[in-house]
Design a protein around this motif. Structure first.
Motif, PDB file in Angstrom:
ATOM      1  N   TYR A  25      35.530  -1.630 -27.329  1.00 55.26           N
ATOM      2  CA  TYR A  25      36.649  -1.401 -28.026  1.00 55.26           C
ATOM      3  C   TYR A  25      36.473  -0.223 -28.889  1.00 55.26           C
ATOM      4  N   GLN A  44      45.928  -1.364 -28.431  1.00 57.29           N
ATOM      5  CA  GLN A  44      46.459  -2.046 -27.065  1.00 57.29           C
ATOM      6  C   GLN A  44      45.592  -1.268 -26.045  1.00 57.29           C
ATOM      7  N   VAL A  45      45.392   0.055 -26.394  1.00 61.76           N
ATOM      8  CA  VAL A  45      44.591   0.709 -25.448  1.00 61.76           C
ATOM      9  C   VAL A  45      43.169   0.181 -25.235  1.00 61.76           C
ATOM     10  N   SER A  48      43.055  -3.136 -23.574  1.00 64.83           N
ATOM     11  CA  SER A  48      42.946  -2.885 -22.179  1.00 64.83           C
ATOM     12  C   SER A  48      41.734  -2.632 -21.626  1.00 64.83           C
ATOM     13  N   LYS A  51      39.443  -5.477 -21.455  1.00 66.93           N
ATOM     14  CA  LYS A  51      39.912  -6.461 -20.344  1.00 66.93           C
ATOM     15  C   LYS A  51      39.353  -5.785 -19.075  1.00 66.93           C
ATOM     16  N   MET A  52      39.678  -4.744 -19.005  1.00 66.48           N
ATOM     17  CA  MET A  52      39.569  -3.987 -17.454  1.00 66.48           C
ATOM     18  C   MET A  52      37.838  -4.119 -17.318  1.00 66.48           C
TER      19      MET A  52
END
Length: 62
Positions: A25, A44-45, A48, A51-52
């Motif tokens: 993060y 947001q990035v 993501s 999550k990826m």
């Protein structure tokens, strides 16, 4: 606003993610803040990216 260490991350991120996910993060956020210049977009990035990475390593993403 760059995060120099995981201790600088918001409490929500520190309590929600493991140390490894916090590292991801932080790196993604710091990169995105340079690229986009907006904290909400960088957040947001960074989410993501976590999550990826979680999907790729089949870990739990909360």
């Amino acid at each position: 606003m760059l995060y120099k260490s995981n201790q600088d991350l918001p409490a929500e991120i520190r309590t929600r993610f493991s140390e490894a996910c916090q590292d991801i993060y932080r790196a993604a956020f710091n990169s995105a803040i340079h690229w986009y210049g907006e904290a909400p977009k960088a957040h947001q990035v960074a989410l993501s990216a976590v999550k990826m990475q979680s999907i790729m390593h089949k870990t739990v993403f909360l």
